[in-house]
Scaffold this active site. Structure first.
Site, PDB file in Angstrom:
ATOM      1  N   CYS A  76       0.839  -1.206   0.000  1.00 20.47           N
ATOM      2  CA  CYS A  76       0.000   0.000   0.000  1.00 20.47           C
ATOM      3  C   CYS A  76       0.871   1.250   0.000  1.00 20.47           C
ATOM      4  O   CYS A  76       1.919   1.288   0.636  1.00 20.47           O
ATOM      5  CB  CYS A  76      -0.895   0.029   1.236  1.00 20.47           C
ATOM      6  SG  CYS A  76      -2.351  -0.997   1.095  1.00 20.47           S
ATOM      7  N   HIS A  77       0.386   2.270  -0.699  1.00 19.65           N
ATOM      8  CA  HIS A  77       1.070   3.561  -0.711  1.00 19.65           C
ATOM      9  C   HIS A  77       0.708   4.353   0.545  1.00 19.65           C
ATOM     10  O   HIS A  77      -0.422   4.265   1.016  1.00 19.65           O
ATOM     11  CB  HIS A  77       0.637   4.382  -1.935  1.00 19.65           C
ATOM     12  CG  HIS A  77       1.051   3.790  -3.236  1.00 19.65           C
ATOM     13  ND1 HIS A  77       0.328   2.795  -3.857  1.00 19.65           N
ATOM     14  CD2 HIS A  77       2.115   4.051  -4.037  1.00 19.65           C
ATOM     15  CE1 HIS A  77       0.934   2.462  -4.982  1.00 19.65           C
ATOM     16  NE2 HIS A  77       2.019   3.209  -5.115  1.00 19.65           N
ATOM     17  N   GLU A 114      -7.638   1.315   3.145  1.00 15.32           N
ATOM     18  CA  GLU A 114      -7.734   2.139   4.343  1.00 15.32           C
ATOM     19  C   GLU A 114      -9.102   1.980   5.005  1.00 15.32           C
ATOM     20  O   GLU A 114      -9.199   1.860   6.232  1.00 15.32           O
ATOM     21  CB  GLU A 114      -7.450   3.602   3.994  1.00 15.32           C
ATOM     22  CG  GLU A 114      -5.990   3.906   3.718  1.00 15.32           C
ATOM     23  CD  GLU A 114      -5.442   3.337   2.400  1.00 15.32           C
ATOM     24  OE1 GLU A 114      -4.217   3.277   2.244  1.00 15.32           O
ATOM     25  OE2 GLU A 114      -6.244   2.944   1.515  1.00 15.32           O
ATOM     26  N   ASP A 128     -10.874  -6.756  21.762  1.00 13.15           N
ATOM     27  CA  ASP A 128      -9.841  -6.597  22.786  1.00 13.15           C
ATOM     28  C   ASP A 128     -10.417  -6.031  24.084  1.00 13.15           C
ATOM     29  O   ASP A 128     -10.103  -6.514  25.171  1.00 13.15           O
ATOM     30  CB  ASP A 128      -8.726  -5.688  22.273  1.00 13.15           C
ATOM     31  CG  ASP A 128      -7.643  -5.482  23.307  1.00 13.15           C
ATOM     32  OD1 ASP A 128      -7.117  -6.490  23.830  1.00 13.15           O
ATOM     33  OD2 ASP A 128      -7.328  -4.319  23.611  1.00 13.15           O
TER      34      ASP A 128
END
Length: 158
Positions: A76-77, A114, A128
């Protein structure tokens, strides 16, 4: 069939060269679900969770994850995101939390990864924070809902 863009003619993984692509407004939306017991969901919704505001923490985690996607997904960029939004909704009838993310920028490459990363990490954060009270929660249906901009055009889940 369209070819994989991250694999060169020798079959090696490479980062796509976006130098000659034109900048366009690009937007992507993704979702994920976390299924849990009615008791766990009630604890989240009522704000009685001993670790604090689960939704606020998951929202911030999702936003932070979107900004760091390029560090997590090897090809990924790094992107200059102009907007990241993470919405969490308690679905009391199905004992789930629905997470929807939105990422936007003006750039040369899309923001699908993203948006998917934001939704995924928000879901992981819920897990979590709640694993002490319930370990058998299920994260599911992580998917791209819609993307606009770029050469491939508009995509929307039917």
């Amino acid at each position: 069939m369209t070819e994989f863009t991250h694999i060169n003619s020798n079959g090696e993984a490479n980062m796509v060269d976006v130098s000659n692509k034109r900048e366009t407004v690009r937007e992507a939306r993704a979702e994920a679900f976390v299924s849990m017991s009615a008791e766990t969901l009630a604890m989240i919704v009522s704000g009685e969770h001993h670790k604090g505001d689960v939704f606020a923490t998951a929202r911030i985690a999702g936003i932070q994850a979107a900004k760091r996607t390029w560090e997590l997904i090897p090809l990924c960029h790094p992107l200059l995101l102009s907007k990241v939004e993470v919405k969490l909704t308690a679905l009391l009838d199905t004992n789930q939390v629905r997470i929807e993310s939105l990422c936007k920028l003006t750039g040369k490459t899309g923001v699908e990864m993203e948006a998917l990363t934001a939704a995924s990490v928000a879901a992981l954060t819920i897990y979590d924070m709640c694993k002490a009270v319930q370990k058998d929660m299920v994260i599911s249906n992580v998917r791209l809902l819609e993307k606009t901009g770029g050469k491939s055009g508009h995509f929307k889940v039917e």
